[in-house]
Design a protein around this motif. Structure first.
Motif, PDB file in Angstrom:
ATOM      1  N   TYR A   1       0.832  -1.206   0.000  1.00 12.98           N
ATOM      2  CA  TYR A   1       0.000   0.000   0.000  1.00 12.98           C
ATOM      3  C   TYR A   1       0.870   1.261   0.000  1.00 12.98           C
ATOM      4  O   TYR A   1       0.586   2.225  -0.731  1.00 12.98           O
ATOM      5  CB  TYR A   1      -0.906  -0.010   1.226  1.00 12.98           C
ATOM      6  CG  TYR A   1      -1.829   1.179   1.326  1.00 12.98           C
ATOM      7  CD1 TYR A   1      -2.985   1.244   0.547  1.00 12.98           C
ATOM      8  CD2 TYR A   1      -1.548   2.225   2.188  1.00 12.98           C
ATOM      9  CE1 TYR A   1      -3.838   2.340   0.624  1.00 12.98           C
ATOM     10  CE2 TYR A   1      -2.396   3.325   2.277  1.00 12.98           C
ATOM     11  CZ  TYR A   1      -3.534   3.375   1.499  1.00 12.98           C
ATOM     12  OH  TYR A   1      -4.365   4.455   1.581  1.00 12.98           O
TER      13      TYR A   1
ATOM     14  N   SER B   1       2.366   1.754  -3.398  1.00 13.57           N
ATOM     15  CA  SER B   1       1.376   2.067  -4.417  1.00 13.57           C
ATOM     16  C   SER B   1       0.844   3.485  -4.300  1.00 13.57           C
ATOM     17  O   SER B   1       0.700   4.193  -5.300  1.00 13.57           O
ATOM     18  CB  SER B   1       0.214   1.074  -4.333  1.00 13.57           C
ATOM     19  OG  SER B   1      -0.840   1.438  -5.204  1.00 13.57           O
ATOM     20  N   ARG B   2       0.569   3.929  -3.081  1.00 15.07           N
ATOM     21  CA  ARG B   2      -0.151   5.195  -2.891  1.00 15.07           C
ATOM     22  C   ARG B   2       0.755   6.391  -2.618  1.00 15.07           C
ATOM     23  O   ARG B   2       0.383   7.521  -2.885  1.00 15.07           O
ATOM     24  CB  ARG B   2      -1.134   5.039  -1.738  1.00 15.07           C
ATOM     25  CG  ARG B   2      -2.338   4.173  -2.064  1.00 15.07           C
ATOM     26  CD  ARG B   2      -3.196   4.846  -3.131  1.00 15.07           C
ATOM     27  NE  ARG B   2      -4.487   4.212  -3.276  1.00 15.07           N
ATOM     28  CZ  ARG B   2      -4.796   3.346  -4.207  1.00 15.07           C
ATOM     29  NH1 ARG B   2      -3.872   2.977  -5.084  1.00 15.07           N
ATOM     30  NH2 ARG B   2      -6.017   2.822  -4.271  1.00 15.07           N
ATOM     31  N   HIS B   3       1.922   6.168  -2.086  1.00 13.89           N
ATOM     32  CA  HIS B   3       2.756   7.289  -1.649  1.00 13.89           C
ATOM     33  C   HIS B   3       3.992   7.426  -2.540  1.00 13.89           C
ATOM     34  O   HIS B   3       4.541   6.429  -3.025  1.00 13.89           O
ATOM     35  CB  HIS B   3       3.188   7.098  -0.182  1.00 13.89           C
ATOM     36  CG  HIS B   3       2.041   6.997   0.766  1.00 13.89           C
ATOM     37  ND1 HIS B   3       1.247   8.070   1.103  1.00 13.89           N
ATOM     38  CD2 HIS B   3       1.535   5.935   1.453  1.00 13.89           C
ATOM     39  CE1 HIS B   3       0.306   7.686   1.950  1.00 13.89           C
ATOM     40  NE2 HIS B   3       0.457   6.397   2.175  1.00 13.89           N
TER      41      HIS B   3
ATOM     42  N   LYS C   1       1.155  -4.532  -4.253  1.00 18.65           N
ATOM     43  CA  LYS C   1       1.333  -3.207  -4.849  1.00 18.65           C
ATOM     44  C   LYS C   1       0.610  -3.122  -6.188  1.00 18.65           C
ATOM     45  O   LYS C   1      -0.084  -2.141  -6.490  1.00 18.65           O
ATOM     46  CB  LYS C   1       2.823  -2.933  -5.012  1.00 18.65           C
ATOM     47  CG  LYS C   1       3.164  -1.518  -5.465  1.00 18.65           C
ATOM     48  CD  LYS C   1       3.368  -1.441  -6.959  1.00 18.65           C
ATOM     49  CE  LYS C   1       3.722  -0.032  -7.402  1.00 18.65           C
ATOM     50  NZ  LYS C   1       3.712   0.114  -8.885  1.00 18.65           N
TER      51      LYS C   1
ATOM     52  N   TYR D   1      -3.206  -2.934  -5.515  1.00 17.44           N
ATOM     53  CA  TYR D   1      -3.610  -1.610  -5.027  1.00 17.44           C
ATOM     54  C   TYR D   1      -3.651  -0.587  -6.157  1.00 17.44           C
ATOM     55  O   TYR D   1      -4.477   0.341  -6.133  1.00 17.44           O
ATOM     56  CB  TYR D   1      -2.656  -1.131  -3.936  1.00 17.44           C
ATOM     57  CG  TYR D   1      -2.795  -1.843  -2.612  1.00 17.44           C
ATOM     58  CD1 TYR D   1      -4.046  -2.084  -2.054  1.00 17.44           C
ATOM     59  CD2 TYR D   1      -1.670  -2.260  -1.902  1.00 17.44           C
ATOM     60  CE1 TYR D   1      -4.167  -2.733  -0.840  1.00 17.44           C
ATOM     61  CE2 TYR D   1      -1.792  -2.899  -0.687  1.00 17.44           C
ATOM     62  CZ  TYR D   1      -3.035  -3.148  -0.159  1.00 17.44           C
ATOM     63  OH  TYR D   1      -3.165  -3.795   1.054  1.00 17.44           O
ATOM     64  N   ASP D   2      -2.765  -0.742  -7.146  1.00 18.16           N
ATOM     65  CA  ASP D   2      -2.754   0.184  -8.274  1.00 18.16           C
ATOM     66  C   ASP D   2      -4.063   0.144  -9.058  1.00 18.16           C
ATOM     67  O   ASP D   2      -4.410   1.118  -9.743  1.00 18.16           O
ATOM     68  CB  ASP D   2      -1.588  -0.138  -9.218  1.00 18.16           C
ATOM     69  CG  ASP D   2      -0.246   0.275  -8.629  1.00 18.16           C
ATOM     70  OD1 ASP D   2      -0.233   1.047  -7.657  1.00 18.16           O
ATOM     71  OD2 ASP D   2       0.793  -0.195  -9.150  1.00 18.16           O
TER      72      ASP D   2
ATOM     73  N   ALA E   1      -7.968   5.700  -6.309  1.00 20.35           N
ATOM     74  CA  ALA E   1      -7.633   6.478  -5.112  1.00 20.35           C
ATOM     75  C   ALA E   1      -8.810   7.335  -4.653  1.00 20.35           C
ATOM     76  O   ALA E   1      -8.845   7.774  -3.495  1.00 20.35           O
ATOM     77  CB  ALA E   1      -6.419   7.357  -5.391  1.00 20.35           C
TER      78      ALA E   1
ATOM     79  N   GLU F   1     -10.543   6.295  -1.372  1.00 20.51           N
ATOM     80  CA  GLU F   1      -9.935   6.761  -0.121  1.00 20.51           C
ATOM     81  C   GLU F   1     -10.246   8.236   0.116  1.00 20.51           C
ATOM     82  O   GLU F   1     -10.493   8.649   1.257  1.00 20.51           O
ATOM     83  CB  GLU F   1      -8.425   6.542  -0.160  1.00 20.51           C
ATOM     84  CG  GLU F   1      -8.016   5.097  -0.266  1.00 20.51           C
ATOM     85  CD  GLU F   1      -6.638   4.952  -0.859  1.00 20.51           C
ATOM     86  OE1 GLU F   1      -5.669   4.952  -0.091  1.00 20.51           O
ATOM     87  OE2 GLU F   1      -6.537   4.847  -2.099  1.00 20.51           O
TER      88      GLU F   1
ATOM     89  N   PHE G   1      -7.790   2.939   4.857  1.00 15.33           N
ATOM     90  CA  PHE G   1      -7.078   1.754   4.390  1.00 15.33           C
ATOM     91  C   PHE G   1      -7.743   0.476   4.893  1.00 15.33           C
ATOM     92  O   PHE G   1      -8.006  -0.454   4.117  1.00 15.33           O
ATOM     93  CB  PHE G   1      -5.627   1.810   4.858  1.00 15.33           C
ATOM     94  CG  PHE G   1      -4.881   0.508   4.699  1.00 15.33           C
ATOM     95  CD1 PHE G   1      -4.579   0.021   3.442  1.00 15.33           C
ATOM     96  CD2 PHE G   1      -4.489  -0.226   5.816  1.00 15.33           C
ATOM     97  CE1 PHE G   1      -3.894  -1.178   3.280  1.00 15.33           C
ATOM     98  CE2 PHE G   1      -3.813  -1.421   5.667  1.00 15.33           C
ATOM     99  CZ  PHE G   1      -3.510  -1.898   4.402  1.00 15.33           C
TER     100      PHE G   1
ATOM    101  N   ILE H   1     -10.064   0.091   1.545  1.00 12.39           N
ATOM    102  CA  ILE H   1      -9.150  -0.503   0.572  1.00 12.39           C
ATOM    103  C   ILE H   1      -8.893  -1.982   0.852  1.00 12.39           C
ATOM    104  O   ILE H   1      -8.923  -2.815  -0.065  1.00 12.39           O
ATOM    105  CB  ILE H   1      -7.817   0.265   0.559  1.00 12.39           C
ATOM    106  CG1 ILE H   1      -8.079   1.728   0.204  1.00 12.39           C
ATOM    107  CG2 ILE H   1      -6.857  -0.367  -0.438  1.00 12.39           C
ATOM    108  CD1 ILE H   1      -8.752   1.930  -1.125  1.00 12.39           C
TER     109      ILE H   1
END
Length: 272
Positions: free
Chosen positions: A89, A92-94, A154, A157-158, A162, A165, A179, A183
């Motif tokens: 995560y 993927s997100r940060h 990863k 999650y892609d 987004a 969230e 999360f 998610i």
């Protein structure tokens, strides 16, 4: 019509190739001790008996080895799911400094099997006093399974927008709540793949366990079954019976989680 017949013929061939070894193992496990070298191709041999199963369950530490394997595989599975779900995560997100290097490093580590790293890992375990302990093999199994699991999570999650969230954050959810409650449930198929891979990595592994574990009572199933095979003689009936019984937990796990497998493997592998 001919193409369909040819397809079924090829499928039947592959089914035979897959099933035939299993049928031979079943036959050997049911043979009396004086017929182990028989060349008969009958699946159920003459004088079939369950003595090998009875002896395996009552006169050997089989159940203890089974419990040891379940313990180790369970801890590795929980560790793999917990670390891979959070690390995947984050990747993927940060966007943070060193992210690409971390992804490349994780990918590169998949090129090296645990057996290649066995000597340095063994030295590390000696220095930490973890030889002949479950903690030692749990650390090794988790470390070797995590690269694939992190990339799998990863990639999955892609595929999750987004915006989900963001909507949760607007409604007052904290980052952890977004999360955990939004998610993570959507990533259930990928979590199943991660759990299965972690479980299988620990359940089937022999070389590392044979080196790290030195007490017979602590042996996992692959190491314990190897004791039935010696240099002077082999207890093939017990070996075959144990091989069949040890596959049952894995089959049951796949049947229970099968509905998640296809989506987890396909969606989690499309993005990098």
């Amino acid at each position: 019509m001919l193409s369909r017949v040819g397809s079924y013929a090829i499928l039947a061939l592959f089914v035979f190739i897959a099933v035939f070894p299993i049928s031979r193992i079943l036959t050997i496990s049911l043979r009396p001790s004086d017929q182990l070298l028989s060349r008969s191709l009958a699946v159920i041999p003459d004088g079939a008996t369950l003595d090998n199963y009875r002896q395996l369950l009552t006169e050997t530490p089989f159940l203890q080895w089974l419990g040891n394997s379940l313990l180790v595989a369970g801890v590795v599975t929980i560790t793999g799911v917990a670390l891979a779900s959070t690390a995947g995560y984050a990747l993927s997100r940060h966007r943070f400094k060193g992210r690409k290097a971390a992804l490349s490093g994780i990918l590169v580590t998949q090129m090296f099997p645990a057996t290649m790293l066995l000597l340095p890992l063994y030295i590390v375990l000696i220095e930490l006093g973890l030889i002949n302990s479950y903690i030692g093999i749990v650390v090794i199994y988790s470390a070797t399974a995590l690269p694939f699991c992190v990339w799998q999570m990863k990639g999955y999650y892609d595929t999750i927008p987004a915006s989900l969230e963001e909507a949760a954050r607007i409604d007052g959810a904290s980052p952890w709540q977004a999360f955990y409650k939004v998610i993570l449930p959507l990533a259930a198929p990928a979590l199943v793949i991660t759990a299965l891979f972690s479980f299988m990595s620990a359940w089937n592994e022999y070389v590392v366990a044979a080196v790290v574990l030195q007490d017979v009572e602590m042996f996992t199933m692959p190491v314990g079954l190897k004791l039935f095979q010696g240099s002077m003689s082999s207890q093939w009936g017990l070996y075959a019976a144990g091989s069949l019984l040890v596959s049952l937990p894995v089959i049951a796990l796949f049947l229970v989680l099968s509905r998640y497998l296809i989506s987890g493997l396909t969606l989690g592998a499309v993005k990098g």
